[in-house]
Design a protein around this motif. Structure first.
Motif: not given
Length: 154
Positions: A21-38
């Motif tokens: 939720x805290x990252x939402x204001x920093x994000x927008x169209x064209x942003x890509x978050x790659x989520x790694x982990x087992x």
């Protein structure tokens, strides 16, 4: 990839939701978050929390559909789970590379992208730590350093 923000220890699932939720204001169209982990590291829990902070919808795991899309007020959100893919070309067939430029994309199991992994992306690497998890923030794009600089604690 370089570390672009100090890693965070998230002691419980609620802390993972607060981070998303805290990252939402920093994000927008064209942003890509790659989520790694087992498996079980918290990738889907994080993605679900982030998406639900933007849209009032049920957010199922895209494990079987591969991609779920959502219409946020200002942009589209793509949530992809590439675990079942066997070749990077299969990710291209999903339309992900186009979405990387026009939507907020959350991609679980990004290693399945091979060389199509976007250079501008922010990687969040989740690792189990006791009953919680640790998340590292990594990117080759220096823009993320500035965007995460004022990130508050979860």
């Amino acid at each position: 990839m370089k570390t672009v923000h100090p890693s965070l220890v998230l002691p419980d699932p609620d802390a993972t939701l607060r981070l998303a939720q805290s990252l939402v204001p920093k994000l927008g169209a064209g942003d890509v978050l790659l989520l790694e982990g087992e498996i079980g590291a918290g990738k889907t829990h994080f993605a679900r929390g982030l998406i639900q902070a933007l849209v009032d919808e049920d957010v199922p795991s895209p494990t079987f559909t591969l991609v779920q899309t959502y219409d946020a007020p200002d942009f589209e959100i793509w949530h992809a789970d590439l675990y079942r893919l066997s070749h990077p070309d299969e990710a291209l067939e999903l339309g992900l590379t186009e979405a990387f430029d026009t939507a907020l994309c959350l991609v679980e199991w990004p290693e399945k992208l091979g060389s199509d992994r976007p250079k501008k992306a922010l990687t969040l690497r989740f690792s189990p730590v006791g009953d919680g998890r640790e998340v590292q923030f990594l990117s080759d794009n220096s823009d993320w350093v500035a965007r995460l600089k004022e990130h508050t604690d979860v």
